[in-house]
Enzyme design. Structure first.
Site, mmCIF file in Angstrom:
data_model
loop_
_atom_site.group_PDB
_atom_site.id
_atom_site.type_symbol
_atom_site.label_atom_id
_atom_site.label_comp_id
_atom_site.label_asym_id
_atom_site.label_seq_id
_atom_site.Cartn_x
_atom_site.Cartn_y
_atom_site.Cartn_z
ATOM 1 C CE1 TYR A 76 -43.934 -10.037 -23.074
ATOM 2 C CE2 TYR A 76 -42.376 -9.278 -21.418
ATOM 3 C CZ TYR A 76 -42.791 -10.235 -22.319
ATOM 4 O OH TYR A 76 -42.062 -11.395 -22.479
ATOM 5 C CD GLU A 109 -36.632 -14.008 -24.442
ATOM 6 O OE1 GLU A 109 -35.591 -13.364 -24.232
ATOM 7 O OE2 GLU A 109 -37.669 -13.853 -23.766
ATOM 8 C CD1 TRP A 132 -39.436 -7.169 -22.836
ATOM 9 C CD2 TRP A 132 -38.373 -8.464 -24.310
ATOM 10 N NE1 TRP A 132 -40.361 -8.043 -23.386
ATOM 11 C CE2 TRP A 132 -39.732 -8.840 -24.295
ATOM 12 C CE3 TRP A 132 -37.505 -9.136 -25.169
ATOM 13 C CZ2 TRP A 132 -40.241 -9.854 -25.097
ATOM 14 C CZ3 TRP A 132 -38.014 -10.154 -25.973
ATOM 15 C CH2 TRP A 132 -39.359 -10.501 -25.929
#
Length: 198
Positions: free
Chosen positions: A28, A50, A58
């Site tokens: 990522y 988000e 995350w």
């Protein structure tokens, strides 16, 4: 003296600690985080993820992204906007995603707000209109901001437009993720790669 916030990988590239060891996070970081996103579907996906990340890691959200893409119709705002309470209840039973009623309902709410924004330029134009005139140059994690004047203003405007789960910290994370600000640490191999900041 070595930088404690950057790690040199086996490939010789410098990455922040959070992206250095986990393959999913490294992929990522190397290929997506900080790359400009300027289309409606891409922005809606980032806003949604988000929001789901709030209070969680995350890594957790990223691992569940394929399932999120499936259950939210590829993040097509019109399809998500058409979802109803039965869909929400169904998703609350789907262990592949983060089963949080408020966040699932927020996704539907934000999809409807995204569709409504089409009459006034669209989500991408609105978000990018809050691009700051300069970007941070952090040497260490401690130097990376968590909010800015622009993220606070973007948060206010999105809320005015009917969006939820779009607080200033969440919006700053969005701005980082889509390349509106470059908070790659100075010394990282990704610093300056967005093409937005020279």
């Amino acid at each position: 003296m070595s930088d404690p916030d950057l790690v040199i990988g086996a490939d010789g590239l410098a990455r922040p600690r959070w992206a250095a060891s986990d393959p999913l996070l490294r992929e990522y970081y190397d290929h997506e985080w900080g790359v400009p996103v300027r289309d409606e579907t891409g922005l809606f996906e980032r806003v949604t993820l988000e929001a789901f990340q709030s209070g969680l890691s995350w890594r957790t959200v990223l691992a569940k992204r394929p399932a999120f893409r499936e259950v939210f119709h590829g993040f097509d705002p019109e399809a998500v906007a058409a979802m109803d309470e039965r869909d929400v209840e169904r998703l609350l039973g789907d262990a592949r995603i983060i089963r949080n009623r408020r966040k699932i309902e927020a996704t539907v709410t934000n999809a409807r707000a995204t569709v409504a924004l089409r009459e006034d330029g669209g989500l991408a134009d609105l978000v990018w209109s809050f691009m700051p005139s300069s970007t941070p140059h952090p040497d260490r994690f401690a130097d990376v901001p968590t909010t800015s004047d622009e993220s606070r203003a973007l948060s206010r405007e999105l809320k005015r437009r009917g969006f939820v789960f779009v607080g200033p910290t969440t919006m700053y994370a969005l701005m980082e993720a889509i390349g509106m600000v470059d908070t790659h640490l100075v010394g990282s191999h990704r610093r300056g790669t967005s093409g937005v900041w020279t």
